[in-house]
Design an enzyme around this catalytic site. Sequence first.
Site, PDB file in Angstrom:
ATOM      1  N   GLY A  93      15.620  -8.179   4.301  1.00 28.64           N
ATOM      2  CA  GLY A  93      14.622  -7.109   4.341  1.00 28.64           C
ATOM      3  C   GLY A  93      14.214  -6.844   5.781  1.00 28.64           C
TER       4      GLY A  93
ATOM      5  N   ILE B  92       8.525 -11.143   6.548  1.00 23.12           N
ATOM      6  CA  ILE B  92       7.089 -10.858   6.425  1.00 23.12           C
ATOM      7  C   ILE B  92       6.433 -11.876   5.500  1.00 23.12           C
ATOM      8  CG2 ILE B  92       7.312  -8.383   6.899  1.00 23.12           C
ATOM      9  CD1 ILE B  92       6.678  -8.009   3.844  1.00 23.12           C
ATOM     10  N   ASP B  93       7.241 -12.546   4.656  1.00 24.62           N
ATOM     11  CA  ASP B  93       6.668 -13.496   3.687  1.00 24.62           C
ATOM     12  C   ASP B  93       6.164 -14.786   4.347  1.00 24.62           C
ATOM     13  OD1 ASP B  93       7.459 -11.647   1.861  1.00 24.62           O
ATOM     14  OD2 ASP B  93       8.948 -12.889   0.852  1.00 24.62           O
TER      15      ASP B  93
ATOM     16  N   GLN C 139       4.088  -2.367   3.733  1.00 26.45           N
ATOM     17  CA  GLN C 139       3.792  -3.603   4.479  1.00 26.45           C
ATOM     18  C   GLN C 139       4.896  -3.950   5.475  1.00 26.45           C
ATOM     19  OE1 GLN C 139       2.203  -6.625   1.257  1.00 26.45           O
ATOM     20  NE2 GLN C 139       3.383  -4.995   0.338  1.00 26.45           N
TER      21      GLN C 139
ATOM     22  N   ARG D 164     -14.948   0.210 -10.709  1.00 27.07           N
ATOM     23  CA  ARG D 164     -13.647  -0.177 -11.260  1.00 27.07           C
ATOM     24  C   ARG D 164     -13.184  -1.510 -10.719  1.00 27.07           C
ATOM     25  NH1 ARG D 164     -10.716   5.479  -9.860  1.00 27.07           N
ATOM     26  NH2 ARG D 164     -10.993   6.486 -11.870  1.00 27.07           N
TER      27      ARG D 164
ATOM     28  N   HIS E 291       6.710  -1.448   0.298  1.00 27.28           N
ATOM     29  CA  HIS E 291       7.382  -1.434   1.606  1.00 27.28           C
ATOM     30  C   HIS E 291       6.519  -0.900   2.740  1.00 27.28           C
ATOM     31  CE1 HIS E 291      10.666  -2.069  -1.207  1.00 27.28           C
ATOM     32  NE2 HIS E 291      11.248  -2.690  -0.203  1.00 27.28           N
TER      33      HIS E 291
END
Length: 341
Positions: free
Chosen positions: A10, A126-127, A273, A162, A271
């Site tokens: 990714g 990114i993880d 992010q 909400r 995406h």
Amino acid sequence: MRVGVLTGGGDCPGLNAVIRAVVRKGVTQYGFEFVGFRDGWKGPLEGNTMPLGIEQVRGILPRGGTILGSSRTNPIKIDGGVDQIKANLAAQGVDALIAIGGEDTLGVATKLDELGVPVVGVPKTIDNDLSATDYTFGFDTAVNIASEAIDRLHTTAESHHRILVVDVMGRHAGWIALHAGMSGGANGILIPEVPFDLDEVAGWVESRFRSHYAPIIVVSEGALPADGELITKDQSLDAFGHVRLTGIGDWLASALEDRTGKEARASVLGHIQRGGTPTAFDRVLATRFGLHAVDAIADKDYGKMVALQGTDIVRVPFIAATGVLKTVPIERYDEVRPFFG
Ligand code: F6P
């Protein structure tokens, strides 16, 4: 020396900053020549290259994505794939490779290193789930984007009374949810490492409404209910055997609506992010990784990945990074529990 560079998996903000640093230092300090391989491992597999010199890396520091392109191609799964890569590297006169990627891309690098291909790795995801490095670049950008989204969602959640569920990336590790949820003041954070109890989450939501505020629940795409299964779009697998995760946010919003009788909406950040310009932190980290990766090539210190430990950039064997995923320790999750509800 002629060095090939590729970016796999990714995409991630900061990839171009690594490429720029590698080329700038490699050319000016070591007199290396570079060639770019397009689209991850697909490039060396198919011999698909692009010129890569000072000219090509000018102005790319703040640009998201990767000028080299990326893919999730897994050459190990392809019959004769490794031999094809070796032949194409030889045909291009490439002496060594720099592979910039996450668990999957560096997993292939590990295999190629064992088979005698000279390769140095740069950790990217990114993880933030690669071991042996405190951070991967791209993570800080993703957290900042998610955190800003949460700030915005607070005000609309409160106007409409909400529940707002924010669905963030994180397939096996909940680092983005944990950090973005903490910095955004979420009322519940759900991560893949800790299966959640729906009644408990509904309890947090109700307690938040009792204090006259609207609840924000941040959920990692890979989180799963204690008595349920992973919510996936379909069962198809990518070349590295991963299912496509999507749907937990909507599922959770509707389940919470049923349990609490309150209206709920889900925002899936997806995406967003991963796109766009990297934060200053990620630009600096990516640049330092690139500078040190090219030093490792100059030292012929192959089979290593550059890593951030404290404030130092060090070199670690591939296996230290890819052997076990760096997931969120339970103590880190427990730390944030006082803010739930
Ligand atoms: O590379 C990490 C990641 O961003 C994960 O967080 C996410 O599950 C996955 O990639 C999404 O993959 P794709 O871009 O192929 O849909």
